[in-house]
Design a protein around this motif. Structure first.
Motif, short mmCIF file in Angstrom:
data_model
loop_
_atom_site.label_atom_id
_atom_site.label_comp_id
_atom_site.label_asym_id
_atom_site.label_seq_id
_atom_site.Cartn_x
_atom_site.Cartn_y
_atom_site.Cartn_z
N UNK A 1 0.82 -1.21 0.00
CA UNK A 1 0.00 0.00 0.00
C UNK A 1 0.85 1.26 0.00
N UNK A 2 0.42 2.25 -0.77
CA UNK A 2 1.11 3.53 -0.80
C UNK A 2 0.71 4.32 0.45
N UNK A 3 1.66 4.97 1.09
CA UNK A 3 1.28 5.77 2.28
C UNK A 3 0.22 6.79 1.92
N UNK A 4 -0.74 6.99 2.81
CA UNK A 4 -1.83 7.92 2.50
C UNK A 4 -1.33 9.36 2.41
N UNK A 5 -2.02 10.17 1.65
CA UNK A 5 -1.70 11.59 1.56
C UNK A 5 -2.09 12.26 2.87
N UNK A 6 -1.14 12.92 3.54
CA UNK A 6 -1.47 13.54 4.83
C UNK A 6 -2.49 14.67 4.66
N UNK A 7 -3.29 14.88 5.70
CA UNK A 7 -4.30 15.94 5.65
C UNK A 7 -3.68 17.32 5.76
N UNK A 8 -2.50 17.40 6.39
CA UNK A 8 -1.77 18.67 6.48
C UNK A 8 -0.39 18.49 5.85
N UNK A 9 0.18 19.57 5.38
CA UNK A 9 1.49 19.51 4.73
C UNK A 9 2.56 19.26 5.79
N UNK A 10 3.38 18.21 5.62
CA UNK A 10 4.43 17.94 6.61
C UNK A 10 5.54 18.98 6.53
N UNK A 11 6.38 19.00 7.54
CA UNK A 11 7.47 19.98 7.58
C UNK A 11 8.68 19.53 6.76
N UNK A 12 8.75 18.25 6.43
CA UNK A 12 9.88 17.70 5.68
C UNK A 12 9.38 16.95 4.46
N UNK A 13 10.27 16.81 3.48
CA UNK A 13 10.00 15.95 2.33
C UNK A 13 10.90 14.73 2.44
N UNK A 14 10.35 13.56 2.18
CA UNK A 14 11.11 12.31 2.26
C UNK A 14 11.70 12.00 0.89
#
Length: 202
Positions: free
Chosen positions: A60-73
């Motif tokens: 499964x692909x990680x779900x799209x977060x509801x808020x923008x995270x502070x970092x990009x992986x």
């Protein structure tokens, strides 16, 4: 004849659920089997288990977060090595064929072809630079960037003298090429060494 052609052209392009689902931007949280395929299989051969579809093997692909995270992986891989694996950083700048592209958390999903140039990985005040030959970058909606390069080397390991020598050699080959193939091969060498030279001088 014209009336029949008009009827055919006026039919909906997507006549079944499979086509519509293939174009859907929503990604299921867990792998799901193709129910249409399963139903069809059971009608034809009810006594045999249906074979697994490709989606059955996908994680499964990680779900799209509801808020923008502070970092990009960032995942940065080469055919023979993994340079960065699930590295959380502030920003990456990739050498796309359309120009330098900065990628921050929350970037829109994008697929970009890479050209010879600099990949910059920004982590606080630290900036790590790699020279890439070519490849692709896949930016996902969940703030994950997968960067796949054919060849890459840290900029601080590039020898300026070798770059200047290679640029001069390939420039001479372009001028002395007798066939289109020789000229094209030499031009690739000029382009790569020019990009290397720009990376070192910049």
């Amino acid at each position: 004849m014209l009336r029949q052609a008009t009827r055919i052209l006026s039919r909906p392009v997507f006549s079944n659920r499979l086509s519509v689902r293939a174009l859907s931007t929503e990604v299921p949280a867990t792998p799901s089997t193709d129910s249409t395929f399963i139903d069809s299989w059971k009608k034809v051969n009810p006594n045999m288990e249906p074979p697994k579809t490709p989606s059955s093997f996908m994680s499964p692909r990680p779900p799209t977060p509801s808020t923008i995270p502070s970092k990009i992986t960032v995942n940065f891989v080469l055919p023979y090595a993994s340079e960065l694996a699930t590295k959380e950083v502030d920003m990456v700048i990739i050498p796309a064929t359309t120009g330098q592209m900065g990628v921050l958390p929350g970037h829109v999903p994008t697929i970009a072809e890479l050209k010879p140039g600099i990949l910059s990985v920004h982590e606080g005040n630290d900036v790590t630079k790699y020279f890439l030959s070519s490849g692709f970058a896949f930016i996902h909606a969940n703030s994950v960037a997968d960067i796949i390069a054919v060849e890459a080397v840290p900029v601080d390991r590039i020898d300026q003298n070798s770059v200047q020598k290679g640029l001069a050699e390939f420039t001479q080959k372009v001028n002395s090429a007798s066939t289109d193939l020789e000229k094209a091969e030499a031009q690739i060498g000029v382009d790569v060494h020019s990009a290397l030279n720009s990376a070192l001088s910049g």
